[in-house]
Design an enzyme around this catalytic site. Structure first.
Site, mmCIF file in Angstrom:
data_model
loop_
_atom_site.group_PDB
_atom_site.id
_atom_site.type_symbol
_atom_site.label_atom_id
_atom_site.label_comp_id
_atom_site.label_asym_id
_atom_site.label_seq_id
_atom_site.Cartn_x
_atom_site.Cartn_y
_atom_site.Cartn_z
ATOM 1 N N GLU A 1 0.820 -1.213 0.000
ATOM 2 C CA GLU A 1 0.000 0.000 0.000
ATOM 3 C C GLU A 1 0.848 1.255 0.000
ATOM 4 O OE1 GLU A 1 -3.100 -0.292 3.237
ATOM 5 O OE2 GLU A 1 -2.211 -2.270 3.290
ATOM 6 N N CYS B 1 4.925 -7.094 8.060
ATOM 7 C CA CYS B 1 5.890 -6.550 9.012
ATOM 8 C C CYS B 1 6.037 -7.529 10.160
ATOM 9 C CB CYS B 1 5.401 -5.203 9.537
ATOM 10 S SG CYS B 1 6.553 -4.388 10.675
ATOM 11 N N CYS C 1 -1.149 -2.051 15.487
ATOM 12 C CA CYS C 1 -0.920 -1.750 14.069
ATOM 13 C C CYS C 1 -1.476 -2.836 13.152
ATOM 14 C CB CYS C 1 0.581 -1.581 13.836
ATOM 15 S SG CYS C 1 1.018 -1.272 12.123
ATOM 16 N N CYS D 1 3.767 -4.664 16.498
ATOM 17 C CA CYS D 1 3.163 -3.653 17.372
ATOM 18 C C CYS D 1 1.681 -3.989 17.554
ATOM 19 C CB CYS D 1 3.334 -2.257 16.788
ATOM 20 S SG CYS D 1 5.065 -1.786 16.610
ATOM 21 N N CYS E 1 3.181 8.444 1.315
ATOM 22 C CA CYS E 1 3.645 7.499 2.327
ATOM 23 C C CYS E 1 3.846 6.149 1.637
ATOM 24 C CB CYS E 1 2.583 7.399 3.418
ATOM 25 S SG CYS E 1 2.889 6.122 4.638
ATOM 26 N N CYS F 1 -2.061 1.937 7.993
ATOM 27 C CA CYS F 1 -1.127 1.078 7.254
ATOM 28 C C CYS F 1 -1.545 -0.372 7.371
ATOM 29 C CB CYS F 1 0.281 1.188 7.829
ATOM 30 S SG CYS F 1 0.728 2.817 8.351
HETATM 31 N N1 SAH Z 1 7.757 0.535 11.212
HETATM 32 C C1 SAH Z 1 7.918 1.949 11.130
HETATM 33 C C2 SAH Z 1 7.157 2.606 10.007
HETATM 34 C C3 SAH Z 1 5.772 2.153 9.731
HETATM 35 S S1 SAH Z 1 4.525 2.603 10.898
HETATM 36 C C4 SAH Z 1 7.580 2.572 12.457
HETATM 37 O O1 SAH Z 1 7.208 1.863 13.379
HETATM 38 O O2 SAH Z 1 7.736 3.785 12.610
HETATM 39 C C5 SAH Z 1 4.369 4.339 10.721
HETATM 40 C C6 SAH Z 1 3.722 5.027 11.918
HETATM 41 O O3 SAH Z 1 2.308 4.749 11.967
HETATM 42 C C7 SAH Z 1 4.287 4.551 13.230
HETATM 43 O O4 SAH Z 1 4.455 5.613 14.111
HETATM 44 C C8 SAH Z 1 3.199 3.616 13.692
HETATM 45 O O5 SAH Z 1 3.298 3.363 15.035
HETATM 46 C C9 SAH Z 1 1.963 4.358 13.271
HETATM 47 N N2 SAH Z 1 0.741 3.560 13.246
HETATM 48 C C10 SAH Z 1 0.611 2.236 13.082
HETATM 49 N N3 SAH Z 1 -0.663 1.853 13.133
HETATM 50 C C11 SAH Z 1 -1.385 2.976 13.325
HETATM 51 C C12 SAH Z 1 -2.776 3.250 13.458
HETATM 52 N N4 SAH Z 1 -3.672 2.281 13.388
HETATM 53 N N5 SAH Z 1 -3.156 4.528 13.663
HETATM 54 C C13 SAH Z 1 -2.252 5.534 13.708
HETATM 55 N N6 SAH Z 1 -0.936 5.343 13.579
HETATM 56 C C14 SAH Z 1 -0.493 4.078 13.388
#
Ligand code: SAH
Length: 345
Positions: free
Chosen positions: A90, A110, A117, A114, A103, A334
């Site tokens: 995406e 991944c 996420c 987390c 983006c 994401c």
């Molecule tokens: N792995 C990297 C980049 C991808 S995530 C990282 O962790 O930074 C990019 C950002 O989006 C990160 O800050 C992540 O924590 C955040 N993110 C992930 N899921 C999200 C969600 N559902 N709502 C808002 N931000 C989110």
């Protein structure tokens, strides 16, 4: 076969040297690809038939194919692309006062896991090559060309952990940054990481101008351990030590991303701890409203809580911003769109 987008300018010179072509050929091809946005070698009118044939034999250009595109009321557009092996990734186009921002994803799925996420709903299938990341940009830029618009800003915040695919991500940055091509300024490129401290140190040593954003999301180890498994490998102290090292070599502001999750990390105490952790650093906090991912059960905070949290941080001497919400009415978090498509398969 590989996409020719896999070669940053310097690598293209080396590649062509092995094929018996002079350096100026790299300049020509690079310009065709990134300035004229050619997606067909045969259209490169000042390149010999013989060279075109050789390129066609060994490379393709566009590595992504559009599967679906969702456009939100605020014009935020989410693209779901298919790669040559069928993998799905995406990318998102957002419109700001300062310009257009894309983006991109850096991996298929991944492994960071987390808890909030959507990307981690599907384990990592593979890393993207730099050219496959470039392809996301080029596809969207070509579409924007029809309206005479250009991408001003790139964030590597899509699916995947960029520092878990370090070399390809660096190659990607080099390619889109290069003067002969898209020339997206280094300060308009942001790499966001969940905090792989060893890679942060490596990045520090490169002394490049790309922005660094850290997904912190919790001000203490107890909470961060629960939300982000990466914290078992690199505790907050180790992360901060790597960032101080970065700051010692790079005069660049660090962004700390902090998603506010209702009843989880949104207390006054969390805000005070966060400010204490970051005080004195060349940094600011970007407070992020949560894009709800139903599978995970977390809820976002209301605007009042976000503002209150913001006030506490600012009063405690740390700068903060609140991220505007974009594409609320589409699957903009994401990995959401991809997870849905994979489930349909
Ligand atoms: N792995 C990297 C980049 C991808 S995530 C990282 O962790 O930074 C990019 C950002 O989006 C990160 O800050 C992540 O924590 C955040 N993110 C992930 N899921 C999200 C969600 N559902 N709502 C808002 N931000 C989110």
């Amino acid at each position: 076969m590989k996409t020719i987008y896999d070669y940053p300018y310097e690598d293209l010179i080396d590649l062509f040297a092995t094929m018996g072509y002079k350096k100026y050929r790299a300049d020509q091809i690079f310009k065709w690809l990134y300035r004229k946005r050619a997606i067909d070698f045969a259209s490169m009118s000042d390149i010999s038939k013989e060279m075109i044939a050789k390129l066609e034999e060994n490379f393709y250009i566009m590595p992504v194919e559009l599967v679906t595109k969702q456009v939100a009321k605020d014009k935020t557009a989410k693209y779901l692309f298919k790669l040559h092996d069928g993998a799905l990734v995406e990318a998102v186009l957002m419109h700001f006062d300062f310009g257009h921002s894309v983006c991109v994803s850096s991996q298929v799925g991944c492994n960071m896991g987390c808890k909030f996420c959507a990307s981690g709903l599907l384990k990592k299938q593979r890393d993207l090559t730099s050219g496959e990341i470039v392809g996301q940009i080029m596809y969207i830029q070509k579409e924007m060309d029809e309206e005479d618009e250009r991408i001003n800003n790139v964030v590597i915040m899509g699916c995947g952990e960029p520092f878990d695919n370090y070399d390809e991500v660096m190659k990607f940055c080099k390619t889109v940054n290069h003067d002969l091509g898209l020339a997206i300024g280094a300060r308009h490129l942001t790499i966001s990481t969940c905090g792989l401290a060893d890679k942060i140190k490596r990045f520090a040593n490169e002394q490049v101008q790309y922005n660094l954003a850290i997904s912190l999301h919790a001000p203490n180890d107890e909470l961060r351990d629960q939300l982000m498994p990466v914290n078992h490998a690199y505790k907050i102290a180790e992360l901060m030590e790597a960032l101080r090292y970065y700051s010692s070599l790079n005069n660049r502001k660090i962004t700390f991303e902090y998603i506010l999750l209702k009843g989880v990390n949104d207390s006054d105490e969390c805000a005070r701890q966060l400010a204490k952790l970051l005080k004195g650093m060349n940094a600011y906090v970007n407070l992020i409203p949560y894009n709800q991912v139903d599978e995970h059960g977390f809820k976002g905070c209301d605007d009042k809580t976000i503002l209150h949290f913001y006030d506490i941080i600012m009063k405690n001497g740390v700068k903060a911003t609140i991220r505007q919400k974009h594409g609320d009415d589409i699957d903009a978090a994401c990995g959401q769109l991809r997870a849905k498509k994979e489930a349909e398969k």
